[in-house]
Design an enzyme around this catalytic site. Sequence first.
Site, mmCIF file in Angstrom:
data_model
loop_
_atom_site.group_PDB
_atom_site.id
_atom_site.type_symbol
_atom_site.label_atom_id
_atom_site.label_comp_id
_atom_site.label_asym_id
_atom_site.label_seq_id
_atom_site.Cartn_x
_atom_site.Cartn_y
_atom_site.Cartn_z
ATOM 1 N N HIS A 17 0.839 -1.206 0.000
ATOM 2 C CA HIS A 17 0.000 0.000 0.000
ATOM 3 C C HIS A 17 0.873 1.255 0.000
ATOM 4 C CE1 HIS A 17 -3.077 -2.566 2.365
ATOM 5 N NE2 HIS A 17 -3.606 -2.371 1.164
ATOM 6 N N LYS A 41 -18.139 -5.523 8.288
ATOM 7 C CA LYS A 41 -16.907 -6.227 8.613
ATOM 8 C C LYS A 41 -16.282 -5.634 9.862
ATOM 9 C CE LYS A 41 -14.317 -7.785 4.876
ATOM 10 N NZ LYS A 41 -13.392 -7.506 3.767
ATOM 11 N N ARG A 90 -1.955 -6.064 -8.527
ATOM 12 C CA ARG A 90 -0.985 -7.109 -8.228
ATOM 13 C C ARG A 90 -0.950 -8.178 -9.310
ATOM 14 N NH1 ARG A 90 -3.588 -8.213 -2.471
ATOM 15 N NH2 ARG A 90 -5.309 -8.156 -3.919
ATOM 16 N N SER A 127 -3.321 -7.340 3.094
ATOM 17 C CA SER A 127 -3.482 -7.199 4.543
ATOM 18 C C SER A 127 -3.995 -8.493 5.160
ATOM 19 C CB SER A 127 -4.450 -6.058 4.869
ATOM 20 O OG SER A 127 -3.931 -4.828 4.465
#
Length: 159
Positions: A17, A41, A90, A127
């Site tokens: 990040h 969440k 990614r 993460s």
Amino acid sequence: MRRAVCPGSFDPITNGHLDIIARASKLYDVVHVAVMINQSKKGLFEIEERIEMIRQVTADFGNVEVESFHGLLVDFCKQRDIPAIVKGLRAVSDFDYELQMAQMNNGLSGVETLFVPTNPTYSFLSSSLVKEVAAWGGDVAHLLPPLVHEALVERLSKK
């Protein structure tokens, strides 16, 4: 003034990040880091903790503003007159999802999305993966800024 936003949950912020934010900070006068609030969440870190960690690890950039948001990212952008979203990619699987989001965001508001290829060093990093490895005792120190690593180790030791 050229402005962009780097959105995410950042639970916690990783070196991947940070790499994208750093690169965006060289291209834009102001980079807003928008920490997503997802009521459905429960994160490992509270929103305020994430914001503070991000502020600390981006302080040297000099042009990064960090705040939370909930709702549509395009509304966040409209409220702050931000014309661009910067997203790291990614893998091809990221592109499939992010392209749909970019097209939707542009269709809703005209906000552009710029895709930045992730540094290969961080191409596997998320993460969620960092938290899982750390929870099982794996060494993730090289994947996080030092103060974030300290906070993660401390938080997991309490669980």
